[in-house]
Design a protein around this motif. Structure first.
Motif, PDB file in Angstrom:
ATOM      1  N   SER A 173       0.833  -1.213   0.000  1.00 41.26           N
ATOM      2  CA  SER A 173       0.000   0.000   0.000  1.00 41.26           C
ATOM      3  C   SER A 173       0.861   1.253   0.000  1.00 41.26           C
ATOM      4  O   SER A 173       0.583   2.214  -0.725  1.00 41.26           O
ATOM      5  N   VAL A 174       1.934   1.246   0.803  1.00 48.47           N
ATOM      6  CA  VAL A 174       2.808   2.417   0.872  1.00 48.47           C
ATOM      7  C   VAL A 174       3.596   2.576  -0.425  1.00 48.47           C
ATOM      8  O   VAL A 174       3.691   3.687  -0.957  1.00 48.47           O
ATOM      9  N   VAL A 175       4.151   1.493  -0.972  1.00 50.83           N
ATOM     10  CA  VAL A 175       4.927   1.666  -2.210  1.00 50.83           C
ATOM     11  C   VAL A 175       4.033   2.063  -3.379  1.00 50.83           C
ATOM     12  O   VAL A 175       4.496   2.758  -4.287  1.00 50.83           O
ATOM     13  N   ARG A 176       2.768   1.667  -3.354  1.00 49.43           N
ATOM     14  CA  ARG A 176       1.827   2.126  -4.394  1.00 49.43           C
ATOM     15  C   ARG A 176       1.733   3.645  -4.353  1.00 49.43           C
ATOM     16  O   ARG A 176       1.813   4.321  -5.386  1.00 49.43           O
ATOM     17  N   GLU A 177       1.583   4.204  -3.146  1.00 46.82           N
ATOM     18  CA  GLU A 177       1.483   5.657  -3.001  1.00 46.82           C
ATOM     19  C   GLU A 177       2.815   6.345  -3.277  1.00 46.82           C
ATOM     20  O   GLU A 177       2.849   7.455  -3.818  1.00 46.82           O
ATOM     21  N   MET A 178       3.925   5.700  -2.922  1.00 51.95           N
ATOM     22  CA  MET A 178       5.246   6.266  -3.223  1.00 51.95           C
ATOM     23  C   MET A 178       5.459   6.363  -4.728  1.00 51.95           C
ATOM     24  O   MET A 178       5.935   7.389  -5.232  1.00 51.95           O
ATOM     25  N   ALA A 179       5.103   5.305  -5.458  1.00 48.96           N
ATOM     26  CA  ALA A 179       5.272   5.309  -6.915  1.00 48.96           C
ATOM     27  C   ALA A 179       4.407   6.388  -7.555  1.00 48.96           C
ATOM     28  O   ALA A 179       4.847   7.093  -8.467  1.00 48.96           O
ATOM     29  N   ALA A 180       3.186   6.526  -7.060  1.00 50.29           N
ATOM     30  CA  ALA A 180       2.294   7.570  -7.579  1.00 50.29           C
ATOM     31  C   ALA A 180       2.871   8.952  -7.286  1.00 50.29           C
ATOM     32  O   ALA A 180       2.866   9.831  -8.151  1.00 50.29           O
ATOM     33  N   GLY A 181       3.394   9.137  -6.094  1.00 53.95           N
ATOM     34  CA  GLY A 181       3.999  10.419  -5.729  1.00 53.95           C
ATOM     35  C   GLY A 181       5.216  10.747  -6.564  1.00 53.95           C
ATOM     36  O   GLY A 181       5.429  11.897  -6.948  1.00 53.95           O
ATOM     37  N   ALA A 182       6.015   9.721  -6.870  1.00 53.89           N
ATOM     38  CA  ALA A 182       7.206   9.946  -7.704  1.00 53.89           C
ATOM     39  C   ALA A 182       6.824  10.425  -9.096  1.00 53.89           C
ATOM     40  O   ALA A 182       7.554  11.206  -9.706  1.00 53.89           O
ATOM     41  N   LEU A 183       5.677   9.990  -9.596  1.00 51.42           N
ATOM     42  CA  LEU A 183       5.191  10.488 -10.892  1.00 51.42           C
ATOM     43  C   LEU A 183       4.609  11.887 -10.749  1.00 51.42           C
ATOM     44  O   LEU A 183       4.870  12.767 -11.571  1.00 51.42           O
ATOM     45  N   THR A 184       3.827  12.095  -9.710  1.00 51.74           N
ATOM     46  CA  THR A 184       3.177  13.392  -9.488  1.00 51.74           C
ATOM     47  C   THR A 184       4.192  14.515  -9.359  1.00 51.74           C
ATOM     48  O   THR A 184       3.993  15.608  -9.892  1.00 51.74           O
ATOM     49  N   PHE A 185       5.279  14.246  -8.643  1.00 53.62           N
ATOM     50  CA  PHE A 185       6.260  15.280  -8.340  1.00 53.62           C
ATOM     51  C   PHE A 185       7.492  15.215  -9.242  1.00 53.62           C
ATOM     52  O   PHE A 185       8.581  15.627  -8.859  1.00 53.62           O
ATOM     53  N   SER A 186       7.301  14.696 -10.449  1.00 52.52           N
ATOM     54  CA  SER A 186       8.390  14.664 -11.431  1.00 52.52           C
ATOM     55  C   SER A 186       7.797  14.853 -12.819  1.00 52.52           C
ATOM     56  O   SER A 186       6.584  14.977 -12.975  1.00 52.52           O
ATOM     57  N   ASN A 187       8.673  14.833 -13.804  1.00 52.61           N
ATOM     58  CA  ASN A 187       8.233  14.895 -15.198  1.00 52.61           C
ATOM     59  C   ASN A 187       8.420  13.540 -15.879  1.00 52.61           C
ATOM     60  O   ASN A 187       8.528  13.464 -17.095  1.00 52.61           O
TER      61      ASN A 187
END
Length: 160
Positions: A79-93
Motif C-alpha cells: 500500500s505504501v509503495v503504491r502511493e510512493m510510486a504515484a507520488g514519484a510520478l506526481t512530483f516529477s516529469n
C-alpha cells in the motif's frame, strides 16, 4: 553492480525508444537505483529524478504518502509503495516510476516482516500499476543489491 548497470542500460534503451523518463522513490536502497542510473553516461536523457525517503515523514512530505496508510499497513507494505510510486510520478516529469521500501537488516524486522522483506511499486502515467513483495536472503548490502536489481527488472518488464 555490473549486472545492475547492464539492466539499467537495457531499461535506458526501452525508455529512449518510448520517449519516456523515469523517476524512483527509494527507502531501504538509499538512492541505489538512482546511483546505478547515473553511472551510465547520458542518463539525463531517460532518468528524471530520484527521491530518497528513508523516514515516514519524508514519504509523506516528499511523495504525499498518506500518514494513515503508513500507520495502518506499515512503511514496508504494498500500500505504501503504491502511493510512493504515484507520488514519484506526481512530483516529477517522468512517465514511469519505481518505489522501494524494505528491511535490509541487520535490525528492523517485525512480526511477519523479517529482514530481507522488500516491497516494490511500479507505475506509469498511462495508469498501469504493479506491486510486489519479495523476501531476499543475505546481509544488508546483498539485500539492497538484490532490491535494486529487482526494481530494474520490473521497470524493464513495464517498458517492454
Amino acid at each position: 553492480m555490473k549486472k545492475n548497470i547492464e539492466l539499467a542500460t537495457q531499461l535506458a534503451d526501452n525508455l529512449l525508444e518510448k520517449g519516456w523518463m523515469m523517476s524512483c522513490a527509494e527507502s531501504c536502497t538509499g538512492g541505489g537505483v538512482a546511483y546505478v542510473a547515473t553511472e551510465i553516461a547520458g542518463s539525463s536523457q531517460w532518468f528524471e529524478r530520484g527521491f530518497v525517503t528513508y523516514t515516514n515523514e519524508a514519504k509523506h512530505q516528499m511523495l504525499a504518502v498518506d500518514v494513515e496508510t503508513i500507520e495502518r499497513y506499515g512503511a514496508v507494505s504494498q500500500s505504501v509503495v503504491r502511493e510512493m510510486a504515484a507520488g514519484a510520478l506526481t512530483f516529477s516529469n517522468a512517465q514511469i516510476s519505481v518505489a522501494i521500501s524494505g528491511i535490509a537488516g541487520p535490525g528492523g524486522a517485525t512480526e511477519g516482516k523479517p529482514v530481507g522483506t522488500v516491497c516494490f511499486g511500479w507505475q506509469t502515467v498511462e495508469g498501469e500499476q504493479r506491486q510486489e513483495t519479495c523476501q531476499f536472503i543475505g546481509n544488508r548490502q546483498e539485500v539492497r543489491e538484490q532490491a535494486i536489481e529487482h526494481a530494474y527488472k520490473g521497470l524493464i518488464l513495464m517498458t517492454s
